[in-house]
Design a protein around this motif. Structure first.
Motif, PDB file in Angstrom:
ATOM      1  N   VAL A  54      31.997  23.450  70.037  1.00 57.64           N
ATOM      2  CA  VAL A  54      31.126  23.112  69.134  1.00 57.64           C
ATOM      3  C   VAL A  54      31.475  24.118  67.800  1.00 57.64           C
ATOM      4  O   VAL A  54      31.021  23.671  66.179  1.00 57.64           O
ATOM      5  CB  VAL A  54      29.822  23.390  69.686  1.00 57.64           C
ATOM      6  CG1 VAL A  54      28.135  22.513  68.758  1.00 57.64           C
ATOM      7  CG2 VAL A  54      29.779  21.650  70.685  1.00 57.64           C
TER       8      VAL A  54
ATOM      9  N   LEU B 241      23.915  24.506  69.144  1.00 59.54           N
ATOM     10  CA  LEU B 241      24.268  25.414  69.258  1.00 59.54           C
ATOM     11  C   LEU B 241      23.093  27.047  69.694  1.00 59.54           C
ATOM     12  O   LEU B 241      23.705  27.526  69.710  1.00 59.54           O
ATOM     13  CB  LEU B 241      24.354  26.169  68.023  1.00 59.54           C
ATOM     14  CG  LEU B 241      26.831  25.696  67.447  1.00 59.54           C
ATOM     15  CD1 LEU B 241      27.129  25.629  65.790  1.00 59.54           C
ATOM     16  CD2 LEU B 241      27.724  26.258  68.473  1.00 59.54           C
TER      17      LEU B 241
ATOM     18  N   ALA C  59      32.282  22.148  64.336  1.00 57.91           N
ATOM     19  CA  ALA C  59      31.772  22.245  63.216  1.00 57.91           C
ATOM     20  C   ALA C  59      31.832  23.420  62.045  1.00 57.91           C
ATOM     21  O   ALA C  59      31.063  22.679  61.201  1.00 57.91           O
ATOM     22  CB  ALA C  59      30.418  23.080  63.744  1.00 57.91           C
TER      23      ALA C  59
ATOM     24  N   LYS D  28      22.484  17.429  66.299  1.00 59.11           N
ATOM     25  CA  LYS D  28      22.574  18.354  65.280  1.00 59.11           C
ATOM     26  C   LYS D  28      23.034  19.603  66.326  1.00 59.11           C
ATOM     27  O   LYS D  28      22.820  20.066  66.481  1.00 59.11           O
ATOM     28  CB  LYS D  28      20.923  19.101  64.687  1.00 59.11           C
ATOM     29  CG  LYS D  28      21.173  19.199  63.186  1.00 59.11           C
ATOM     30  CD  LYS D  28      19.289  19.426  62.529  1.00 59.11           C
ATOM     31  CE  LYS D  28      19.451  19.640  61.538  1.00 59.11           C
ATOM     32  NZ  LYS D  28      20.267  19.641  60.874  1.00 59.11           N
ATOM     33  N   ASP D  29      23.917  20.478  65.235  1.00 54.10           N
ATOM     34  CA  ASP D  29      25.250  21.394  65.974  1.00 54.10           C
ATOM     35  C   ASP D  29      24.416  22.287  65.796  1.00 54.10           C
ATOM     36  O   ASP D  29      23.958  23.162  66.705  1.00 54.10           O
ATOM     37  CB  ASP D  29      26.299  21.321  64.486  1.00 54.10           C
ATOM     38  CG  ASP D  29      25.433  21.803  63.303  1.00 54.10           C
ATOM     39  OD1 ASP D  29      25.254  21.655  63.182  1.00 54.10           O
ATOM     40  OD2 ASP D  29      27.034  21.946  62.977  1.00 54.10           O
TER      41      ASP D  29
ATOM     42  N   GLY E  35      35.618  15.971  66.388  1.00 52.02           N
ATOM     43  CA  GLY E  35      34.524  16.724  67.288  1.00 52.02           C
ATOM     44  C   GLY E  35      35.751  17.276  68.272  1.00 52.02           C
ATOM     45  O   GLY E  35      35.912  18.224  68.750  1.00 52.02           O
TER      46      GLY E  35
ATOM     47  N   THR F 106      30.702  14.644  64.606  1.00 52.69           N
ATOM     48  CA  THR F 106      31.663  16.151  65.176  1.00 52.69           C
ATOM     49  C   THR F 106      30.894  16.783  66.444  1.00 52.69           C
ATOM     50  O   THR F 106      31.444  17.011  67.494  1.00 52.69           O
ATOM     51  CB  THR F 106      31.696  16.940  64.102  1.00 52.69           C
ATOM     52  OG1 THR F 106      32.005  16.330  63.018  1.00 52.69           O
ATOM     53  CG2 THR F 106      32.797  18.195  64.134  1.00 52.69           C
ATOM     54  N   CYS F 107      29.166  17.296  66.236  1.00 51.03           N
ATOM     55  CA  CYS F 107      29.292  17.703  66.923  1.00 51.03           C
ATOM     56  C   CYS F 107      28.697  17.250  68.723  1.00 51.03           C
ATOM     57  O   CYS F 107      29.297  17.780  69.904  1.00 51.03           O
ATOM     58  CB  CYS F 107      26.960  18.697  67.203  1.00 51.03           C
ATOM     59  SG  CYS F 107      26.593  19.668  67.935  1.00 51.03           S
TER      60      CYS F 107
ATOM     61  N   HIS G 140      26.815  15.063  63.069  1.00 51.86           N
ATOM     62  CA  HIS G 140      25.958  14.415  64.512  1.00 51.86           C
ATOM     63  C   HIS G 140      27.811  14.900  65.273  1.00 51.86           C
ATOM     64  O   HIS G 140      27.400  14.345  65.900  1.00 51.86           O
ATOM     65  CB  HIS G 140      25.503  14.043  64.307  1.00 51.86           C
ATOM     66  CG  HIS G 140      23.503  14.807  63.073  1.00 51.86           C
ATOM     67  ND1 HIS G 140      23.486  15.022  62.470  1.00 51.86           N
ATOM     68  CD2 HIS G 140      22.786  14.930  64.139  1.00 51.86           C
ATOM     69  CE1 HIS G 140      22.715  15.612  61.802  1.00 51.86           C
ATOM     70  NE2 HIS G 140      21.730  15.474  63.053  1.00 51.86           N
TER      71      HIS G 140
END
Length: 281
Positions: free
Chosen positions: A137, A98, A141, A93-94, A234, A185-186, A183
């Motif tokens: 990230v 982060l 995102a 979860k980004d 990502g 992508t992160c 998710h």
């Protein structure tokens, strides 16, 4: 993060902290200075184009051939026995990633002004690498969120049926935020960024990213094409951020052929000794 020579030793801690924070942010926005940045840009653009073309075809094929079949094979959404997978998926979860990277950045910013010389240089080198991970990230995102809003693809079984071509463009609701997977992508942005800094971690980070993608499929949060699209976003996002840092001589060097390589960073042993000194009585 900013170089140690830019911070006057005569200032008190609070002044050094403010100067360090300002210079650390300013270096990210400064004008690119690397003489080989044009070669790096061409090489990165070529790789990004080839990667996008290959995965773009894969996304279309998955939408037409596999998506509908795959979601039909998964357990029902909310199956109690999948509780552990709902915990595992949050590692991609980004917001959480982060937050963790941001906390590490803050810790470095708080500790670095306490030191001088080589010890401060080690911490600032670590800070630059954390900045890269955070920006890789974050940028990915943000791109993912814009695409989600524009595409508006329905998640699996939205509306009660397995229609993989159910769209509501610009809806901006969770039900229509399936493409691409945030998710994925992160996870792939983080995997690419970590691997760019520490190539020996590439295999571990690839496994991490694939596991996160698998959880999104099993939990019926996304279609297969969504996670592939997330991986694409990502990686491309992290590639762009890597070029941004390399062009400003931050954490990366550019070779004659335009290849971007990570600079040698502080070893874990030396960082442990610095941290031990910071918290020593």
């Amino acid at each position: 993060m900013a170089g140690p020579t830019a911070i006057a030793e005569s200032r008190n801690y609070f002044s050094r902290f403010l100067v360090l924070g300002w210079l650390s942010l300013a270096q990210l926005a400064r004008t690119p200075s690397h003489s080989r940045r044009a070669e790096a840009a061409r090489r990165a653009a070529r790789h990004a184009l080839l990667f996008s073309a290959g995965l773009g075809v894969a996304i279309i094929v998955l939408m037409v051939v596999l998506d509908a079949w795959e979601i039909g094979q998964m357990p029902k959404r909310g199956t109690p026995s999948l509780w552990w997978m709902r915990i595992l998926t949050d590692f991609g979860k980004d917001e959480y990633v982060l937050a963790a990277l941001g906390a590490l950045l803050i810790a470095v910013a708080v500790i670095a002004p306490l030191f001088s010389g080589m010890q401060r240089s080690l911490l600032l080198g670590l800070g630059t690498r954390l900045q890269f991970l955070f920006c890789a990230v974050l940028a990915s995102a943000l791109i993912s969120e814009v695409i989600k809003w524009c595409v508006g693809r329905g998640r699996p079984f939205v509306g009660g049926e397995g229609n993989v071509f159910h769209f509501s463009h610009f809806a901006g609701t969770p039900a229509y935020s399936s493409f691409p997977s945030g998710h994925a992508t992160c996870a792939f942005a983080l995997a690419f960024a970590v691997s760019a800094l520490w190539p020996k971690a590439r295999a571990v980070m690839l496994v991490y990213a694939l596991v996160i993608c698998a959880t999104r499929l099993v939990l019926l949060a996304h279609h297969p094409s969504d996670v592939v699209a997330g991986a694409l976003v990502g990686v491309i996002g992290a590639m762009f951020v890597r070029y941004w840092f390399a062009a400003r001589r931050l954490g990366f060097a550019i070779q004659r052929d335009g290849t971007i390589v990570a600079l040698v960073g502080p070893s874990s042993g030396r960082l442990k000794r610095v941290a031990g000194g910071a918290f020593a009585p």
